[in-house]
Design a protein around this motif. Structure first.
Motif, PDB file in Angstrom:
ATOM      1  N   PHE A 206       0.847  -1.192   0.000  1.00  0.00           N
ATOM      2  CA  PHE A 206       0.000   0.000   0.000  1.00  0.00           C
ATOM      3  C   PHE A 206       0.881   1.239   0.000  1.00  0.00           C
ATOM      4  CE2 PHE A 206      -2.765  -3.110   2.287  1.00  0.00           C
ATOM      5  CZ  PHE A 206      -3.753  -3.201   1.317  1.00  0.00           C
ATOM      6  N   ALA A 207       0.467   2.256  -0.731  1.00  0.00           N
ATOM      7  CA  ALA A 207       1.199   3.516  -0.737  1.00  0.00           C
ATOM      8  C   ALA A 207       1.089   4.172   0.636  1.00  0.00           C
ATOM      9  CB  ALA A 207       0.629   4.439  -1.806  1.00  0.00           C
ATOM     10  N   PRO A 208       2.082   4.966   1.037  1.00  0.00           N
ATOM     11  CA  PRO A 208       1.995   5.679   2.321  1.00  0.00           C
ATOM     12  C   PRO A 208       0.720   6.508   2.390  1.00  0.00           C
ATOM     13  CG  PRO A 208       4.222   5.799   1.459  1.00  0.00           C
ATOM     14  CD  PRO A 208       3.372   5.186   0.366  1.00  0.00           C
ATOM     15  N   TRP A 209       0.202   6.676   3.596  1.00  0.00           N
ATOM     16  CA  TRP A 209      -1.040   7.400   3.825  1.00  0.00           C
ATOM     17  C   TRP A 209      -0.829   8.460   4.884  1.00  0.00           C
ATOM     18  CZ3 TRP A 209       0.164   2.471   5.228  1.00  0.00           C
ATOM     19  CH2 TRP A 209       0.242   2.213   6.604  1.00  0.00           C
ATOM     20  N   GLN A 210      -1.766   9.379   4.933  1.00  0.00           N
ATOM     21  CA  GLN A 210      -1.693  10.457   5.911  1.00  0.00           C
ATOM     22  C   GLN A 210      -2.200   9.963   7.254  1.00  0.00           C
ATOM     23  OE1 GLN A 210      -0.331  13.203   4.598  1.00  0.00           O
ATOM     24  NE2 GLN A 210      -0.147  14.235   6.590  1.00  0.00           N
ATOM     25  N   ALA A 211      -1.370  10.104   8.295  1.00  0.00           N
ATOM     26  CA  ALA A 211      -1.756   9.727   9.658  1.00  0.00           C
ATOM     27  C   ALA A 211      -1.556  10.947  10.543  1.00  0.00           C
ATOM     28  CB  ALA A 211      -0.922   8.554  10.156  1.00  0.00           C
ATOM     29  N   GLY A 212      -2.624  11.720  10.713  1.00  0.00           N
ATOM     30  CA  GLY A 212      -2.497  12.985  11.440  1.00  0.00           C
ATOM     31  C   GLY A 212      -1.781  14.003  10.578  1.00  0.00           C
ATOM     32  N   GLU A 213      -0.721  14.583  11.116  1.00  0.00           N
ATOM     33  CA  GLU A 213       0.003  15.620  10.389  1.00  0.00           C
ATOM     34  C   GLU A 213       1.170  15.057   9.581  1.00  0.00           C
ATOM     35  OE1 GLU A 213       1.167  18.573  13.180  1.00  0.00           O
ATOM     36  OE2 GLU A 213      -0.878  19.201  13.659  1.00  0.00           O
ATOM     37  N   ALA A 214       1.416  13.776   9.684  1.00  0.00           N
ATOM     38  CA  ALA A 214       2.558  13.179   8.991  1.00  0.00           C
ATOM     39  C   ALA A 214       2.112  11.941   8.219  1.00  0.00           C
ATOM     40  CB  ALA A 214       3.651  12.817   9.995  1.00  0.00           C
ATOM     41  N   LYS A 215       3.007  11.449   7.392  1.00  0.00           N
ATOM     42  CA  LYS A 215       2.697  10.256   6.619  1.00  0.00           C
ATOM     43  C   LYS A 215       3.254   9.007   7.307  1.00  0.00           C
ATOM     44  CE  LYS A 215       1.832  11.748   1.910  1.00  0.00           C
ATOM     45  NZ  LYS A 215       2.174  11.532   0.481  1.00  0.00           N
ATOM     46  N   GLN A 216       2.534   7.907   7.105  1.00  0.00           N
ATOM     47  CA  GLN A 216       2.952   6.624   7.636  1.00  0.00           C
ATOM     48  C   GLN A 216       2.934   5.605   6.499  1.00  0.00           C
ATOM     49  OE1 GLN A 216       0.421   4.243  10.487  1.00  0.00           O
ATOM     50  NE2 GLN A 216       2.159   4.613  11.837  1.00  0.00           N
ATOM     51  N   GLY A 217       3.830   4.637   6.577  1.00  0.00           N
ATOM     52  CA  GLY A 217       3.864   3.571   5.585  1.00  0.00           C
ATOM     53  C   GLY A 217       3.865   2.219   6.264  1.00  0.00           C
ATOM     54  N   ALA A 218       3.826   1.164   5.464  1.00  0.00           N
ATOM     55  CA  ALA A 218       3.783  -0.188   6.026  1.00  0.00           C
ATOM     56  C   ALA A 218       4.730  -1.104   5.275  1.00  0.00           C
ATOM     57  CB  ALA A 218       2.361  -0.755   5.970  1.00  0.00           C
ATOM     58  N   ILE A 219       5.326  -2.023   6.021  1.00  0.00           N
ATOM     59  CA  ILE A 219       6.123  -3.106   5.453  1.00  0.00           C
ATOM     60  C   ILE A 219       5.509  -4.409   5.928  1.00  0.00           C
ATOM     61  CG2 ILE A 219       8.399  -4.166   5.241  1.00  0.00           C
ATOM     62  CD1 ILE A 219       9.633  -1.483   5.983  1.00  0.00           C
ATOM     63  N   PHE A 220       5.257  -5.305   4.988  1.00  0.00           N
ATOM     64  CA  PHE A 220       4.652  -6.595   5.300  1.00  0.00           C
ATOM     65  C   PHE A 220       5.724  -7.692   5.246  1.00  0.00           C
ATOM     66  CE2 PHE A 220       1.119  -4.003   4.074  1.00  0.00           C
ATOM     67  CZ  PHE A 220       0.025  -4.502   4.770  1.00  0.00           C
ATOM     68  N   TYR A 221       5.633  -8.603   6.207  1.00  0.00           N
ATOM     69  CA  TYR A 221       6.543  -9.746   6.272  1.00  0.00           C
ATOM     70  C   TYR A 221       5.708 -11.014   6.453  1.00  0.00           C
ATOM     71  CZ  TYR A 221       9.488  -5.869   7.992  1.00  0.00           C
ATOM     72  OH  TYR A 221      10.130  -4.668   8.166  1.00  0.00           O
ATOM     73  N   ALA A 222       6.236 -12.122   5.975  1.00  0.00           N
ATOM     74  CA  ALA A 222       5.549 -13.399   6.190  1.00  0.00           C
ATOM     75  C   ALA A 222       6.582 -14.503   6.267  1.00  0.00           C
ATOM     76  CB  ALA A 222       4.550 -13.674   5.071  1.00  0.00           C
TER      77      ALA A 222
END
Length: 208
Positions: free
Chosen positions: A91-107
């Motif tokens: 997923f592309a980074p998203w806005q979380a409050g005043e800053a952006k957040q991203g995700a890394i998935f592991y399996a």
């Protein structure tokens, strides 16, 4: 504690397709199947509505050929050891409050190896055992929340102990999935974008 729990829920609610995880299913030494979806639900024949976001997961510690199927990515890998993947572009980074957040998935699939190769990983204390340590960059995460999905898709939430350990209860024969997440409040670059924090999301599957 209640305030912390509500804060975690608020963070999860901000993530696109928040309930989704990446996981691996593998039987014996056959090809592995890499999924994106909701592990507690049956995977639709044509894939989860979000699964098209899973494009090119990276095999960690293994080499093989990835082939796109109707509802999963098939990984033809050699050997019978534990298999791991990583993907920071689901997923592309998203806005979380005043800053952006991203995700890394592991399996990870399998519990034969007692070492770790992923930033966030559930590692068996003993080979093929039922007790695992949740490690973030090699260090145990104490009192971290986990979700366990049993072969009949019964799902319950647990937490690691003071040493970052969890014992998975024996509730039937078949495939188990254990999922965990951890927010790292540190700047990073994901998808070509600067983010202020990263949510690491990891799963472990194994067959009893």
């Amino acid at each position: 504690m209640k305030t912390l729990f509500l804060a975690v829920i608020a963070v999860l609610a901000a993530i696109p397709a928040a309930a989704h995880e990446v996981w691996i299913e593998r039987d014996g030494t056959g090809p592995a199947r890499i999924y994106l979806g909701e592990p507690a639900e049956a995977v639709p024949a044509d894939g989860d509505p979000e699964w098209h976001h899973l494009q090119q997961p990276q095999l960690i510690g293994a080499t093989g050929t990835l082939t796109r199927r109707a509802n999963h990515i098939e990984a033809a890998v050699s050997g019978s050891g534990d298999l791991r993947v990583r993907d920071d572009a689901v997923f592309a980074p998203w806005q979380a409050g005043e800053a952006k957040q991203g995700a890394i998935f592991y399996a990870r699939a399998g519990r034969a190896e007692t070492g770790h190769k992923l930033d966030l990983e559930l590692v068996p204390v003993a080979a093929n055992g039922d007790t695992f340590t949740l490690l973030f960059r090699g260090k145990p995460l104490a009192h971290a929340k986990l979700a366990i999905v049993t072969p009949d898709r019964w799902q319950k939430h647990f937490a690691t102990d003071a040493e970052g350990r969890i014992t998975v209860p024996r509730l039937g024969r078949g495939r188990y999935l254990v999922g965990a997440s951890h927010v790292e409040n540190a700047p990073a670059k994901l998808g070509g974008q600067d983010v202020a924090s990263v949510m690491h999301i990891s799963t472990l599957t194994f067959v009893r």
